[in-house]
Write an enzyme that holds these catalytic residues in place. Structure first.
Site, PDB file in Angstrom:
ATOM      1  N   ASP A 165       0.171   7.344   6.526  1.00 43.98           N
ATOM      2  CA  ASP A 165       0.032   6.455   5.109  1.00 43.98           C
ATOM      3  C   ASP A 165      -1.128   7.480   4.395  1.00 43.98           C
ATOM      4  O   ASP A 165      -1.462   7.397   3.310  1.00 43.98           O
ATOM      5  CB  ASP A 165      -0.493   5.262   5.114  1.00 43.98           C
ATOM      6  CG  ASP A 165      -1.770   4.999   5.968  1.00 43.98           C
ATOM      7  OD1 ASP A 165      -2.302   6.029   6.526  1.00 43.98           O
ATOM      8  OD2 ASP A 165      -2.217   4.003   6.007  1.00 43.98           O
ATOM      9  N   ASP A 225      -4.130   8.257   5.092  1.00 42.82           N
ATOM     10  CA  ASP A 225      -5.559   8.088   5.057  1.00 42.82           C
ATOM     11  C   ASP A 225      -6.637   8.516   5.719  1.00 42.82           C
ATOM     12  O   ASP A 225      -7.886   8.074   5.854  1.00 42.82           O
ATOM     13  CB  ASP A 225      -5.966   6.447   4.792  1.00 42.82           C
ATOM     14  CG  ASP A 225      -5.609   5.806   6.435  1.00 42.82           C
ATOM     15  OD1 ASP A 225      -4.747   6.329   6.886  1.00 42.82           O
ATOM     16  OD2 ASP A 225      -5.919   4.524   6.464  1.00 42.82           O
ATOM     17  N   HIS A 226      -6.257   9.296   6.887  1.00 38.21           N
ATOM     18  CA  HIS A 226      -6.917   9.877   7.852  1.00 38.21           C
ATOM     19  C   HIS A 226      -8.036  10.493   7.485  1.00 38.21           C
ATOM     20  O   HIS A 226      -9.281  10.497   7.988  1.00 38.21           O
ATOM     21  CB  HIS A 226      -6.155  10.514   8.956  1.00 38.21           C
ATOM     22  CG  HIS A 226      -6.915  11.038  10.023  1.00 38.21           C
ATOM     23  ND1 HIS A 226      -7.597  10.002  10.949  1.00 38.21           N
ATOM     24  CD2 HIS A 226      -7.123  12.200  10.765  1.00 38.21           C
ATOM     25  CE1 HIS A 226      -8.122  10.634  11.934  1.00 38.21           C
ATOM     26  NE2 HIS A 226      -7.864  12.059  11.799  1.00 38.21           N
ATOM     27  N   GLY A 227      -7.936  11.410   6.367  1.00 40.44           N
ATOM     28  CA  GLY A 227      -8.730  12.212   5.878  1.00 40.44           C
ATOM     29  C   GLY A 227     -10.077  11.556   5.185  1.00 40.44           C
ATOM     30  O   GLY A 227     -11.222  11.744   5.709  1.00 40.44           O
ATOM     31  N   GLN A 228      -9.840  10.441   4.521  1.00 36.75           N
ATOM     32  CA  GLN A 228     -10.812   9.740   4.046  1.00 36.75           C
ATOM     33  C   GLN A 228     -11.608   8.974   5.013  1.00 36.75           C
ATOM     34  O   GLN A 228     -12.951   8.630   4.948  1.00 36.75           O
ATOM     35  CB  GLN A 228     -10.327   8.822   2.866  1.00 36.75           C
ATOM     36  CG  GLN A 228     -11.268   8.040   2.139  1.00 36.75           C
ATOM     37  CD  GLN A 228     -11.084   7.375   0.678  1.00 36.75           C
ATOM     38  OE1 GLN A 228     -10.073   7.259   0.537  1.00 36.75           O
ATOM     39  NE2 GLN A 228     -11.985   6.766   0.040  1.00 36.75           N
ATOM     40  N   HIS A 279       0.767  -1.176   0.033  1.00 32.85           N
ATOM     41  CA  HIS A 279       0.109  -0.171  -0.132  1.00 32.85           C
ATOM     42  C   HIS A 279       0.896   1.349   0.045  1.00 32.85           C
ATOM     43  O   HIS A 279       0.383   2.280   0.279  1.00 32.85           O
ATOM     44  CB  HIS A 279      -1.001   0.116   1.044  1.00 32.85           C
ATOM     45  CG  HIS A 279      -1.715  -1.356   1.325  1.00 32.85           C
ATOM     46  ND1 HIS A 279      -1.180  -2.175   2.533  1.00 32.85           N
ATOM     47  CD2 HIS A 279      -2.603  -1.900   0.840  1.00 32.85           C
ATOM     48  CE1 HIS A 279      -2.044  -3.077   2.435  1.00 32.85           C
ATOM     49  NE2 HIS A 279      -2.904  -3.072   1.463  1.00 32.85           N
TER      50      HIS A 279
END
Length: 594
Positions: A395, A397-400, A217
């Site tokens: 990585d 991805d926290h916003g999404q 990823h």
């Protein structure tokens, strides 16, 4: 880059629907994934696998006789939800219990674990197993804390074959655990993958270099080294996995092994065959005999340029299970007995009963829905900034994650209110919740990782301890109410956004430059690294309240001077700041959450 899509947010769903339509004799779609289109013996064990999309043929491509009974498929690089896992498991149930299997990533561990608890409460016998074969992500002593990569295929195949021959759930589980304990993988990457709708790859590797140990990823590797020839890369991979070869005669191992050379997305089969020629030579020199080797794309990462080598050290029973017939759309071997079609309806447990409620209770429910609407709007507006901040230490991805989670909560509350109104009429009007303005998009100056590591000025910190190299080490104190270690403001996490010259796309290009990332495409991953054993539902039922031991001192490691350097034990693979080796389980959990 990923070129063919409609709505980037729907890419995974569209791909899965198209796959089921293309192979109706193998797959049928249900909520959250796919299940076999063919019958299985009543009373037999079901093997359900899963994880994020973007890794074809994993995971839906492995559903069929001799392997999995169902696959749960999340968004691109994102763990499926517990609801999706429950749906696929119910649809794949044969009455003999279910083994849920997935790669060892924090999101998968959490959601598959939640689903298992829910299904057990419904009376189903459900077990879980996290595959952990990536030698670059932890030490040999912490094998169960490693990430799961291409070794998934071997472990899943062993479990599927055992279920196929009629083994009960206890034995299927034990054999899968044995396969996982004997499986090792190591990969290299030359260029990052690009998510649907994105203009830039998740990461880049400097020209003329390759990243050793990079995750599927985009998780940081352990070291960047000069690009080598096909033979030199083969040497690197073989030495990395054979460093943990068991002794001959130990637990039935006599030098026979599963060997998989895997392409990660853009490396063509002809290139892989060139590498495999050298791999086979090196294995022969080491006295290792490949058993039904596989060369090709077994677990990809969209369009990532790279490859990996997986080896499973076999005993007689594991060899027999690996060698049995299998028939899926992406992995076929031998002749599988014809079976009739099984029509499955996804059995979602949803109650239509709306209990009676007084007016104050209904007013409160309406206010809660209003609060969730504000939370949703705020999270959606802040998604690019939250992702940018997370990409510095993790990585990205926290916003999404916040956007998807808050939107889902708001949608569930809205649907519940609609059902209440349909049964009991419109509740009394209440004043709307005040809107909360989205946080202003900040512009921050970031230095390249090399400058960070070499800077003499330590990062400002009120809670952390700064190392002599100028990089802030993990703070000794500072935990949230949930018991997870937090990163204090100003402390640079060891899991930096760049490793040995590699730049994440959220990093500034040079010292003193300003990052001005605009609205960010959809970004979600299964986690920055392996979920530590302390935070997953471990097979030894270790209590989640156990206090992890303090991390041992990490000795200095010699750099890889050239491609002919022997990796030795996996503890010597590299010195990158994202290295998990030497950190306690609690620290690794905190790193994956920052």
């Amino acid at each position: 880059m990923t070129r063919l899509f409609n709505d980037p947010k729907q890419f995974a769903d569209d791909a899965l629907a198209g796959m089921a339509l293309a192979y109706p004799g193998y797959l049928q779609g249900v909520h959250g994934g796919v299940v076999r289109a063919t019958e299985s013996p009543r009373g037999s064990v079901s093997v359900v696998i899963g994880g994020g999309s973007g890794h074809y043929p994993a995971f839906a491509g492995w559903v069929g006789p001799g392997l999995a009974h169902g696959a749960v498929c999340g968004n691109v690089f994102a763990s499926p939800s517990a609801s999706q896992v429950c749906s696929v498991t119910r649809a794949a149930d044969n009455g003999g219990g279910t083994l849920l299997m997935y790669g060892n990533y924090a999101g998968d561990v959490l959601h598959f674990g939640q689903a298992a608890e829910r299904l057990r409460s419904e009376g189903l016998d459900v077990r879980t197993l996290a595959v952990s074969d990536d030698v670059a992500s932890n030490t040999p002593e912490n094998h169960l804390d490693r990430r799961g990569v291409t070794g998934d295929l071997v472990v899943f195949k062993v479990a599927g074959a055992a279920a196929e021959r009629g083994d009960d759930l206890d034995r299927v589980e034990r054999l899968a655990l044995r396969a996982n304990e004997r499986t090792r993988s190591l990969g290299v990457a030359f260029h990052g993958c690009t998510l649907p709708g994105a203009d830039e790859p998740l990461f880049t590797v400097p020209s003329g270099m390759m990243s050793v140990g990079l995750g599927v990823h985009g998780e940081p590797g352990v070291r960047d080294v000069p690009m080598g020839t096909a033979a030199e890369i083969a040497d690197l991979l073989v030495e990395g996995v054979l460093a943990e070869e068991p002794r001959r005669g130990q637990d039935g191992y006599e030098g026979r092994a599963v060997v998989i050379l895997n392409g990660l997305g853009t490396i063509k089969n002809e290139e892989l065959f060139v590498v495999y020629r050298r791999v086979a030579q090196r294995l022969e020199d080491a006295g290792v005999t490949p058993v039904l080797p596989e060369v090709g794309e077994m677990m990809s990462s969209l369009d990532m340029a790279g490859l990996s080598l997986t080896v499973t050290f076999l005993d007689a029973e594991l060899e027999a299970l690996w060698s049995t017939p299998v028939d899926t759309i992406a992995f076929r071997r031998g002749a599988v007995q014809h079976r009739g079609r099984r029509d499955v309806v996804s059995r979602e447990v949803v109650s239509d009963t709306v209990p009676e409620a007084c007016d104050p209770s209904r007013e409160l429910a309406q206010r809660i829905a209003g609060v969730l609407a504000v939370l949703k709007d705020t999270a959606v507006a802040a998604e690019p900034e939250l992702g940018r901040m997370d990409a510095i230490a993790g990585d990205g991805d926290h916003g999404q994650g916040m956007s998807y989670g808050s939107t889902g909560a708001w949608r569930a509350a809205t649907e519940a209110l609609a059902r209440t109104t349909a049964h009991h009429g419109t509740p009394p009007a209440v004043a709307p919740c005040p809107a909360v303005p989205a946080p202003a998009r900040s512009s921050s100056t970031m230095r390249p990782a090399d400058s960070l590591r070499s800077s003499a000025a330590p990062a400002p910190s009120s809670a952390g301890v700064t190392s002599s190299a100028g990089r802030a080490s993990w703070p000794a104190e500072g935990t949230s109410s949930a018991g997870r270690a937090s990163c204090p403001a100003g402390v640079t996490s060891p899991a930096g956004a760049a490793v040995d010259g590699r730049r994440r796309r959220h990093d500034a290009g040079s010292a003193g430059s300003t990052t001005t990332t605009g609205p960010r495409p959809e970004r979600s991953t299964c986690g920055t690294g392996a979920a530590p054993q302390a935070v997953r539902e471990s097979e030894n039922r270790r209590s989640s309240t156990d206090t992890p031991a303090p991390p041992p001192a990490t000795p200095a490691r010699p750099p890889l001077s050239n491609m002919s350097t022997t990796l030795g034990r996996p503890t010597d693979i590299g010195t990158g700041p994202a290295r998990n080796c030497g950190r306690s389980a609690g620290e690794r959990a905190a790193l994956s959450l920052c």
